[in-house]
Design a protein around this motif. Structure first.
Motif, PDB file in Angstrom:
ATOM      1  N   ALA A   1       0.834  -1.192   0.000  1.00 36.94           N
ATOM      2  CA  ALA A   1       0.000   0.000   0.000  1.00 36.94           C
ATOM      3  C   ALA A   1       0.874   1.248   0.000  1.00 36.94           C
ATOM      4  O   ALA A   1       1.961   1.257   0.556  1.00 36.94           O
ATOM      5  N   GLN A   2       0.351   2.283  -0.646  1.00 34.90           N
ATOM      6  CA  GLN A   2       1.108   3.520  -0.687  1.00 34.90           C
ATOM      7  C   GLN A   2       0.827   4.326   0.574  1.00 34.90           C
ATOM      8  O   GLN A   2      -0.308   4.404   1.021  1.00 34.90           O
ATOM      9  N   ARG A   3       1.866   4.928   1.088  1.00 35.14           N
ATOM     10  CA  ARG A   3       1.700   5.731   2.293  1.00 35.14           C
ATOM     11  C   ARG A   3       2.726   6.850   2.288  1.00 35.14           C
ATOM     12  O   ARG A   3       3.863   6.662   1.855  1.00 35.14           O
ATOM     13  N   VAL A   4       2.301   8.015   2.770  1.00 33.72           N
ATOM     14  CA  VAL A   4       3.197   9.162   2.897  1.00 33.72           C
ATOM     15  C   VAL A   4       3.182   9.606   4.354  1.00 33.72           C
ATOM     16  O   VAL A   4       2.108   9.802   4.924  1.00 33.72           O
ATOM     17  N   THR A   5       4.356   9.761   4.915  1.00 31.69           N
ATOM     18  CA  THR A   5       4.468  10.149   6.318  1.00 31.69           C
ATOM     19  C   THR A   5       5.196  11.472   6.442  1.00 31.69           C
ATOM     20  O   THR A   5       6.307  11.632   5.944  1.00 31.69           O
ATOM     21  N   GLN A   6       4.538  12.406   7.100  1.00 29.22           N
ATOM     22  CA  GLN A   6       5.167  13.668   7.456  1.00 29.22           C
ATOM     23  C   GLN A   6       5.183  13.703   8.976  1.00 29.22           C
ATOM     24  O   GLN A   6       4.138  13.906   9.593  1.00 29.22           O
ATOM     25  N   PRO A   7       6.326  13.479   9.586  1.00 29.30           N
ATOM     26  CA  PRO A   7       6.363  13.268  11.041  1.00 29.30           C
ATOM     27  C   PRO A   7       6.062  14.501  11.878  1.00 29.30           C
ATOM     28  O   PRO A   7       5.665  14.374  13.032  1.00 29.30           O
ATOM     29  N   GLU A   8       6.242  15.677  11.309  1.00 31.78           N
ATOM     30  CA  GLU A   8       6.049  16.906  12.095  1.00 31.78           C
ATOM     31  C   GLU A   8       4.737  17.570  11.721  1.00 31.78           C
ATOM     32  O   GLU A   8       4.496  17.880  10.562  1.00 31.78           O
ATOM     33  N   LYS A   9       3.875  17.814  12.729  1.00 27.64           N
ATOM     34  CA  LYS A   9       2.647  18.552  12.467  1.00 27.64           C
ATOM     35  C   LYS A   9       2.938  20.035  12.360  1.00 27.64           C
ATOM     36  O   LYS A   9       2.322  20.751  11.582  1.00 27.64           O
ATOM     37  N   LEU A  10       3.881  20.491  13.164  1.00 29.65           N
ATOM     38  CA  LEU A  10       4.204  21.916  13.218  1.00 29.65           C
ATOM     39  C   LEU A  10       5.716  22.076  13.297  1.00 29.65           C
ATOM     40  O   LEU A  10       6.384  21.367  14.060  1.00 29.65           O
ATOM     41  N   LEU A  11       6.220  22.998  12.503  1.00 27.65           N
ATOM     42  CA  LEU A  11       7.637  23.312  12.520  1.00 27.65           C
ATOM     43  C   LEU A  11       7.783  24.817  12.605  1.00 27.65           C
ATOM     44  O   LEU A  11       7.262  25.538  11.752  1.00 27.65           O
ATOM     45  N   SER A  12       8.438  25.287  13.642  1.00 25.85           N
ATOM     46  CA  SER A  12       8.659  26.722  13.819  1.00 25.85           C
ATOM     47  C   SER A  12      10.142  27.015  13.688  1.00 25.85           C
ATOM     48  O   SER A  12      10.958  26.360  14.332  1.00 25.85           O
ATOM     49  N   VAL A  13      10.452  27.992  12.844  1.00 28.97           N
ATOM     50  CA  VAL A  13      11.854  28.397  12.653  1.00 28.97           C
ATOM     51  C   VAL A  13      11.914  29.914  12.639  1.00 28.97           C
ATOM     52  O   VAL A  13      10.929  30.598  12.348  1.00 28.97           O
ATOM     53  N   PHE A  14      13.099  30.449  12.917  1.00 28.72           N
ATOM     54  CA  PHE A  14      13.284  31.885  12.846  1.00 28.72           C
ATOM     55  C   PHE A  14      13.612  32.294  11.415  1.00 28.72           C
ATOM     56  O   PHE A  14      14.206  31.532  10.646  1.00 28.72           O
ATOM     57  N   LYS A  15      13.233  33.494  11.085  1.00 30.06           N
ATOM     58  CA  LYS A  15      13.550  34.056   9.771  1.00 30.06           C
ATOM     59  C   LYS A  15      15.045  33.978   9.537  1.00 30.06           C
ATOM     60  O   LYS A  15      15.840  34.334  10.411  1.00 30.06           O
ATOM     61  N   GLY A  16      15.440  33.509   8.349  1.00 29.18           N
ATOM     62  CA  GLY A  16      16.838  33.390   8.011  1.00 29.18           C
ATOM     63  C   GLY A  16      17.454  32.047   8.372  1.00 29.18           C
ATOM     64  O   GLY A  16      18.560  31.735   7.928  1.00 29.18           O
ATOM     65  N   ALA A  17      16.733  31.242   9.154  1.00 26.33           N
ATOM     66  CA  ALA A  17      17.233  29.919   9.538  1.00 26.33           C
ATOM     67  C   ALA A  17      16.927  28.909   8.445  1.00 26.33           C
ATOM     68  O   ALA A  17      15.990  29.101   7.655  1.00 26.33           O
ATOM     69  N   PRO A  18      17.693  27.810   8.383  1.00 31.46           N
ATOM     70  CA  PRO A  18      17.385  26.782   7.388  1.00 31.46           C
ATOM     71  C   PRO A  18      16.116  26.019   7.771  1.00 31.46           C
ATOM     72  O   PRO A  18      15.768  25.894   8.940  1.00 31.46           O
ATOM     73  N   VAL A  19      15.459  25.516   6.736  1.00 33.35           N
ATOM     74  CA  VAL A  19      14.212  24.772   6.928  1.00 33.35           C
ATOM     75  C   VAL A  19      14.344  23.404   6.275  1.00 33.35           C
ATOM     76  O   VAL A  19      14.880  23.282   5.170  1.00 33.35           O
ATOM     77  N   GLU A  20      13.861  22.389   6.968  1.00 36.69           N
ATOM     78  CA  GLU A  20      13.744  21.064   6.370  1.00 36.69           C
ATOM     79  C   GLU A  20      12.429  20.438   6.809  1.00 36.69           C
ATOM     80  O   GLU A  20      12.204  20.192   7.990  1.00 36.69           O
ATOM     81  N   LEU A  21      11.562  20.203   5.854  1.00 38.80           N
ATOM     82  CA  LEU A  21      10.286  19.528   6.116  1.00 38.80           C
ATOM     83  C   LEU A  21      10.445  18.090   5.664  1.00 38.80           C
ATOM     84  O   LEU A  21      10.733  17.825   4.502  1.00 38.80           O
ATOM     85  N   LYS A  22      10.206  17.182   6.590  1.00 35.77           N
ATOM     86  CA  LYS A  22      10.473  15.781   6.295  1.00 35.77           C
ATOM     87  C   LYS A  22       9.282  15.081   5.647  1.00 35.77           C
ATOM     88  O   LYS A  22       8.127  15.352   5.972  1.00 35.77           O
ATOM     89  N   CYS A  23       9.628  14.182   4.731  1.00 37.87           N
ATOM     90  CA  CYS A  23       8.619  13.353   4.065  1.00 37.87           C
ATOM     91  C   CYS A  23       9.221  11.992   3.777  1.00 37.87           C
ATOM     92  O   CYS A  23      10.284  11.907   3.151  1.00 37.87           O
ATOM     93  N   ASN A  24       8.559  10.961   4.235  1.00 41.05           N
ATOM     94  CA  ASN A  24       8.946   9.595   3.892  1.00 41.05           C
ATOM     95  C   ASN A  24       7.769   8.895   3.228  1.00 41.05           C
ATOM     96  O   ASN A  24       6.618   9.191   3.537  1.00 41.05           O
ATOM     97  N   TYR A  25       8.080   7.993   2.334  1.00 40.98           N
ATOM     98  CA  TYR A  25       7.007   7.322   1.616  1.00 40.98           C
ATOM     99  C   TYR A  25       7.194   5.819   1.652  1.00 40.98           C
ATOM    100  O   TYR A  25       8.294   5.313   1.913  1.00 40.98           O
ATOM    101  N   SER A  26       6.103   5.139   1.373  1.00 39.14           N
ATOM    102  CA  SER A  26       6.117   3.692   1.291  1.00 39.14           C
ATOM    103  C   SER A  26       5.463   3.304  -0.019  1.00 39.14           C
ATOM    104  O   SER A  26       4.277   3.559  -0.232  1.00 39.14           O
ATOM    105  N   TYR A  27       6.274   2.735  -0.903  1.00 39.53           N
ATOM    106  CA  TYR A  27       5.751   2.297  -2.200  1.00 39.53           C
ATOM    107  C   TYR A  27       6.793   1.405  -2.838  1.00 39.53           C
ATOM    108  O   TYR A  27       7.971   1.764  -2.896  1.00 39.53           O
ATOM    109  N   SER A  28       6.388   0.281  -3.353  1.00 38.68           N
ATOM    110  CA  SER A  28       7.336  -0.710  -3.858  1.00 38.68           C
ATOM    111  C   SER A  28       7.828  -0.419  -5.269  1.00 38.68           C
ATOM    112  O   SER A  28       8.878  -0.901  -5.676  1.00 38.68           O
ATOM    113  N   GLY A  29       7.096   0.401  -6.012  1.00 40.66           N
ATOM    114  CA  GLY A  29       7.482   0.690  -7.389  1.00 40.66           C
ATOM    115  C   GLY A  29       8.275   1.974  -7.506  1.00 40.66           C
ATOM    116  O   GLY A  29       8.925   2.418  -6.563  1.00 40.66           O
ATOM    117  N   SER A  30       8.251   2.573  -8.693  1.00 41.48           N
ATOM    118  CA  SER A  30       8.940   3.844  -8.920  1.00 41.48           C
ATOM    119  C   SER A  30       7.971   4.989  -8.637  1.00 41.48           C
ATOM    120  O   SER A  30       7.033   5.200  -9.396  1.00 41.48           O
TER     121      SER A  30
END
Lengths: 108, 112
Positions: free
Chosen positions: A1-30
């Motif tokens: 089954a296909q599934r997408v996981t975004q572990p963070e509901k909320l991400l707070s950063v200061f202006k000028g700071a780096p940002v990384e929003l995480k995403c992991n997926y589950s799928y056997s094909g391309s």
């Protein structure tokens, strides 16, 4: 089954700071991966897709098949980046499967 | 301006009433979708249509029905609304199922 996981509901950063929003997926094909963004009281819109390998509004995302990830990154966050971000997976002839979303809040 | 339009923008509905949410696109897209957006649950697919004349069930189809009589329109009907159907509903379309999806502005539905 296909599934997408975004572990963070909320991400707070200061202006000028780096940002990384995480995403992991589950799928056997391309997979085909997308990031959609929803600014306050606006409709969802495509931010970028992995096949285009482009940078939109300073954001980039690289598909890592080994880690089954498609994290969204930006080196310097801006206040106007505050929004809801959804990672989405497409496989073959099935509709997009979305993650639960991450709300990014950029603090001045 | 080409795009996808939903109506109404918002609605308060008494439980037990029937309601149809309208969705029209003028991009001649083959595929159309209905999602509901709920806090903490993200976007969940209700029903979809790969092409006019065909429909399919998504992740949360119960209590909803759709029809696709032509390419442009994809209405979503709640036969007998319940409070758990309070949500923001988004219609979307894409040229094909596996291409970029374009979204409507959403319909905020409150069932009381």
């Amino acid at each position: 089954a296909q599934r997408v996981t975004q572990p963070e509901k909320l991400l707070s950063v200061f202006k000028g700071a780096p940002v990384e929003l995480k995403c992991n997926y589950s799928y056997s094909g391309s997979p085909e991966l997308f990031w959609y963004v929803q600014y306050s009281r606006q409709r969802l819109q495509l931010l970028l897709r992995h096949i285009s390998r482009e940078s939109i509004k300073g954001f980039t995302a690289d598909l890592n098949k080994g880690e089954t990830s498609f994290h969204l990154k930006k080196p310097f966050a801006q206040e106007e980046d505050s929004a809801m971000y959804y990672c989405a997976l497409n496989s073959g002839n099935t509709p997009l499967v979305f993650g639960k979303g991450t709300r990014l809040s950029v603090i001045a | 301006i080409a795009g996808i339009t939903q109506a109404p923008t918002s609605q308060i509905l008494a439980a037990g009433r029937r309601m149809t949410l309208r969705c029209t696109q003028d991009m001649r897209h083959n595929a159309m979708y209905w999602y509901r957006q709920d806090l903490g649950l993200g976007l969940r697919l209700i029903h979809y249509s790969n092409t006019a004349g065909t429909t399919g069930k998504g992740e949360v189809p119960d209590g909803y029905s759709v029809s696709r009589a032509n390419t442009d329109d994809f209405p979503l009907t709640l036969a007998s609304a319940v409070p758990s159907q309070t949500s923001v509903y988004f219609c979307a379309s894409s040229r094909k199922t596996n291409t970029e999806a374009f979204f409507g502005q959403g319909t905020r539905l409150t069932v009381v």
